[in-house]
Design a protein around this motif. Structure first.
Motif, PDB file in Angstrom:
ATOM      1  N   GLY A  70      47.305  45.204  74.089  1.00 43.20           N
ATOM      2  CA  GLY A  70      48.270  45.883  74.939  1.00 43.20           C
ATOM      3  C   GLY A  70      49.690  45.681  74.466  1.00 43.20           C
ATOM      4  O   GLY A  70      49.984  44.783  73.666  1.00 43.20           O
ATOM      5  N   ARG A  71      50.589  46.534  74.961  1.00 44.31           N
ATOM      6  CA  ARG A  71      51.986  46.481  74.529  1.00 44.31           C
ATOM      7  C   ARG A  71      52.661  45.176  74.959  1.00 44.31           C
ATOM      8  O   ARG A  71      53.343  44.525  74.173  1.00 44.31           O
ATOM      9  N   ASN A  72      52.499  44.801  76.232  1.00 48.17           N
ATOM     10  CA  ASN A  72      53.236  43.659  76.756  1.00 48.17           C
ATOM     11  C   ASN A  72      52.876  42.348  76.073  1.00 48.17           C
ATOM     12  O   ASN A  72      53.744  41.510  75.823  1.00 48.17           O
ATOM     13  N   ALA A  73      51.595  42.145  75.802  1.00 52.94           N
ATOM     14  CA  ALA A  73      51.178  40.912  75.129  1.00 52.94           C
ATOM     15  C   ALA A  73      51.845  40.796  73.769  1.00 52.94           C
ATOM     16  O   ALA A  73      52.256  39.697  73.350  1.00 52.94           O
ATOM     17  N   VAL A  74      51.979  41.916  73.075  1.00 51.26           N
ATOM     18  CA  VAL A  74      52.625  41.920  71.771  1.00 51.26           C
ATOM     19  C   VAL A  74      54.124  41.676  71.919  1.00 51.26           C
ATOM     20  O   VAL A  74      54.723  40.894  71.174  1.00 51.26           O
ATOM     21  N   TYR A  75      54.740  42.363  72.881  1.00 53.50           N
ATOM     22  CA  TYR A  75      56.177  42.158  73.100  1.00 53.50           C
ATOM     23  C   TYR A  75      56.502  40.689  73.322  1.00 53.50           C
ATOM     24  O   TYR A  75      57.378  40.114  72.667  1.00 53.50           O
ATOM     25  N   ILE A  76      55.797  40.086  74.257  1.00 57.43           N
ATOM     26  CA  ILE A  76      56.137  38.722  74.667  1.00 57.43           C
ATOM     27  C   ILE A  76      55.837  37.713  73.569  1.00 57.43           C
ATOM     28  O   ILE A  76      56.686  36.883  73.213  1.00 57.43           O
ATOM     29  N   SER A  77      54.632  37.766  73.008  1.00 58.99           N
ATOM     30  CA  SER A  77      54.239  36.759  72.012  1.00 58.99           C
ATOM     31  C   SER A  77      55.083  36.855  70.739  1.00 58.99           C
ATOM     32  O   SER A  77      55.564  35.838  70.225  1.00 58.99           O
ATOM     33  N   THR A  78      55.266  38.072  70.230  1.00 61.63           N
ATOM     34  CA  THR A  78      56.013  38.199  68.971  1.00 61.63           C
ATOM     35  C   THR A  78      57.505  37.944  69.156  1.00 61.63           C
ATOM     36  O   THR A  78      58.157  37.419  68.249  1.00 61.63           O
ATOM     37  N   MET A  79      58.043  38.277  70.324  1.00 66.50           N
ATOM     38  CA  MET A  79      59.465  37.993  70.535  1.00 66.50           C
ATOM     39  C   MET A  79      59.724  36.493  70.645  1.00 66.50           C
ATOM     40  O   MET A  79      60.769  36.002  70.205  1.00 66.50           O
ATOM     41  N   VAL A  80      58.775  35.772  71.216  1.00 64.58           N
ATOM     42  CA  VAL A  80      58.921  34.313  71.271  1.00 64.58           C
ATOM     43  C   VAL A  80      58.941  33.731  69.855  1.00 64.58           C
ATOM     44  O   VAL A  80      59.798  32.894  69.517  1.00 64.58           O
ATOM     45  N   ILE A  81      58.018  34.196  69.003  1.00 63.27           N
ATOM     46  CA  ILE A  81      57.981  33.702  67.617  1.00 63.27           C
ATOM     47  C   ILE A  81      59.217  34.163  66.848  1.00 63.27           C
ATOM     48  O   ILE A  81      59.791  33.414  66.046  1.00 63.27           O
ATOM     49  N   PHE A  82      59.639  35.406  67.091  1.00 63.79           N
ATOM     50  CA  PHE A  82      60.866  35.921  66.472  1.00 63.79           C
ATOM     51  C   PHE A  82      62.056  35.020  66.802  1.00 63.79           C
ATOM     52  O   PHE A  82      62.855  34.672  65.920  1.00 63.79           O
ATOM     53  N   MET A  83      62.170  34.622  68.058  1.00 63.34           N
ATOM     54  CA  MET A  83      63.282  33.763  68.472  1.00 63.34           C
ATOM     55  C   MET A  83      63.199  32.390  67.807  1.00 63.34           C
ATOM     56  O   MET A  83      64.230  31.789  67.459  1.00 63.34           O
ATOM     57  N   MET A  84      61.995  31.891  67.595  1.00 67.80           N
ATOM     58  CA  MET A  84      61.835  30.597  66.935  1.00 67.80           C
ATOM     59  C   MET A  84      62.378  30.639  65.507  1.00 67.80           C
ATOM     60  O   MET A  84      63.062  29.714  65.056  1.00 67.80           O
ATOM     61  N   PHE A  85      62.097  31.736  64.793  1.00 73.54           N
ATOM     62  CA  PHE A  85      62.565  31.824  63.409  1.00 73.54           C
ATOM     63  C   PHE A  85      64.056  32.157  63.324  1.00 73.54           C
ATOM     64  O   PHE A  85      64.723  31.769  62.357  1.00 73.54           O
ATOM     65  N   ILE A  86      64.589  32.860  64.312  1.00 76.09           N
ATOM     66  CA  ILE A  86      66.037  33.070  64.358  1.00 76.09           C
ATOM     67  C   ILE A  86      66.742  31.728  64.571  1.00 76.09           C
ATOM     68  O   ILE A  86      67.764  31.422  63.927  1.00 76.09           O
TER      69      ILE A  86
END
Length: 553
Positions: free
Chosen positions: A191-207
């Motif tokens: 689903g869209r939301n699971a991808v939004y939330i999980s990948t944005m959390v990882i994105f923020m970790m690498f930023i």
């Protein structure tokens, strides 16, 4: 949060539908379908004192049909009866490739106006959800270019040249291309939301890791990984727009998303430049992290799930729980496709579009424009700081992107819709790109008013918005069910190529100067101008000869 509330709404809606349709299922049965005597007796007792929608319910003929149905012993259960008569349920036998199990109840929406369908949500609510999705596109887009505003300071701290430091932008874009390949399969599975939330959390970790990078190697690695995970929510965001808005309404809905997605890379250097007034260059990453956290909060608390197949899967699960019948299945559940198989398809199918003329030319066009865009951003210090002596912050604010959009609903009403209608604004915007580049390149002198290159920038932004906005809608409408694969090919090629070319931007300006650099870019973009006109004239012919494109006319 919204997904949980939405899941509960599906449960309540299913319970209500089963209760309402169960009586109808009992009384409207044809004589050849049999049901238990107790169920008919219960219905007969209530039907005499209340009205239903069955045409023969209170007539002698209706009672005769009910008596006929109960006269013979039957092996069918009450749940079987409900399965046949629930609105929006299609009973059919499994096909050969769907395995064994006999009859299956395929779950769909109750009707064209089913309020659970994202396309039937209120306009104001869909606009709100679209703006949340657009905020995701904005923040990951801003992260792509924010480092161009602090090249000098970051390069000095790490003891490397500005060319090496500019690789932070190039590798981020390359990561975008890689991450886009995996976005579709994950969103179609979870689903869209699971991808939004999980990948944005990882994105923020690498930023955050890029902000704390001890050396240039670590910074480059973390920026690449941030790009890879940032691409997933950006790619799925376009899918969410398509989930909620039909073709006609997409005409005014998609620009809300496109302008934000394009505005991110434009405002990224602004963030990077002005952040130097409050701290070191590392604060450019910290600010992106703070904005990302705010956007993530919006997604977690206010973003509903929009992927229709997953929503129907929720509905099917609630129907199984409510009726006890395991044969209720959403279409995607009937024949299970593993995540690995989805990834395999996602990795191989886009390669087939390398022979599609529409995809190849649009990919070429948008790749060139992205190269021009990021090279253009690299040149702003040369154009304004060195010629007009502006401050570092003001230099990047000068690049403003106007958005001019007029709803063309009359065009859809007066004639049959064809994807080529989407290219109207691209045809208006295409000449603006080379004109703006030539204009800026040959008026970039201290003796000429600074407003000349500023207005050229405005024209450049107008052209880019027109082209990107319409090109994506044209590809989506041209390929429909294959649009995800077509866009994956476009996205991967565009970002990887543009990421590699952005590294040459700084030495290009240093060696050639802004006049000839912008002239060369203008000549390259001039070669691309005929593409939207050619497709507007001959696109319908090309689509007819395509293996994957839709022939609307």
């Amino acid at each position: 949060m919204q997904s949980f509330i939405q899941y509960r709404k599906f449960s309540l809606a299913v319970r209500k539908q089963v209760q309402e349709d169960r009586e109808k299922a009992v009384f409207c049965l044809s004589p050849e379908l049999h049901i238990p005597e107790s169920l008919v007796r219960d219905h007969r007792r209530t039907s005499l004192s209340s009205s239903t929608t069955c045409p023969a319910e209170n007539t002698a003929e209706g009672l005769e049909r009910a008596n006929s149905a109960t006269s013979a012993r039957t092996q069918y259960s009450k749940r079987h009866t409900v399965g046949h008569f629930l609105t929006g349920i299609h009973a059919r036998d499994r096909t050969t490739n769907e395995g064994k199990g006999g009859i299956v109840f395929v779950v769909n929406w109750e009707g064209d106006d089913d309020p659970l369908n994202p396309r039937n949500w209120g306009v104001a609510y869909r606009v709100w959800v679209t703006l949340i999705v657009a905020s995701i596109a904005f923040v990951v887009g801003a992260a792509s270019s924010t480092d161009t505003g602090i090249l000098t300071q970051a390069a000095a701290e790490f003891g490397v040249s500005e060319v090496v430091e500019s690789m932070t932008t190039g590798l981020y874009l390359a990561g975008f291309g890689v991450g886009a390949v995996f976005a579709g399969p994950f969103s179609e599975t979870f689903g869209r939301n699971a991808v939004y939330i999980s990948t944005m959390v990882i994105f923020m970790m690498f930023i955050m890791a890029a902000a704390l990078a001890p050396n240039i190697g670590a910074q480059l690695a973390f920026r690449f990984l941030a790009g890879a995970f940032g691409a997933t929510p950006l790619t799925c965001a376009g899918g969410s727009i398509s989930d909620m808005w039909p073709s006609l309404e997409k005409t005014f809905a998609f620009p809300m998303f496109a302008i934000s997605a394009f505005g991110g890379p434009v405002l990224g250097p602004v963030i990077g430049s002005y952040i130097m007034n409050i701290g070191t260059w590392r604060w450019s990453e910290w600010i992106i992290l703070i904005i990302s956290a705010f956007v993530l909060g919006l997604v977690v608390f206010f973003q509903p799930e929009t992927f229709p197949p997953l929503l129907l899967q929720w509905k099917a699960k609630h129907l199984r729980d409510e009726t006890g019948d395991h044969r209720f299945r959403a279409e995607i559940e009937i024949m299970h496709i593993s995540l690995w198989m989805r990834l395999k398809i996602a990795l191989t199918r886009p390669l087939k579009f390398a022979l599609e003329p529409i995809v190849v030319l649009m990919t070429l066009y948008m790749t060139v424009l992205y190269i021009v865009l990021f090279t253009f951003l690299d040149g702003y210090p040369h154009i304004f700081q060195k010629v007009y002596k502006t401050s570092q912050g003001l230099t990047n604010v000068i690049f403003t992107v106007p958005w001019v959009y007029k709803i063309t609903k009359e065009c859809f009403v007066k004639q049959s819709f064809v994807p080529e209608v989407r290219l109207w604004f691209a045809m208006l915007g295409a000449p603006a790109i080379p004109i703006s580049l030539f204009w800026m390149g040959w008026t970039d002198y201290a003796s000429i008013s600074i407003w000349s290159p500023i207005m050229a920038s405005v024209l450049f932004g107008y052209g880019l918005i027109c082209i990107f906005m319409t090109a994506y809608m044209y590809l989506i409408d041209s390929y429909e069910i294959y649009a995800a694969s077509a866009l994956t090919f476009v996205t991967f090629t565009r970002y990887v190529t543009a990421g590699g070319m952005t590294v040459v931007g700084v030495p290009f300006y240093n060696n050639m100067g802004p006049h000839w650099t912008l002239t060369i870019l203008g000549c390259i973009s001039l070669l691309m101008v005929p593409i939207p006109y050619v497709f507007y004239k001959y696109g319908h012919i090309i689509r007819r000869r395509s293996q994957y494109a839709v022939s609307w006319n």
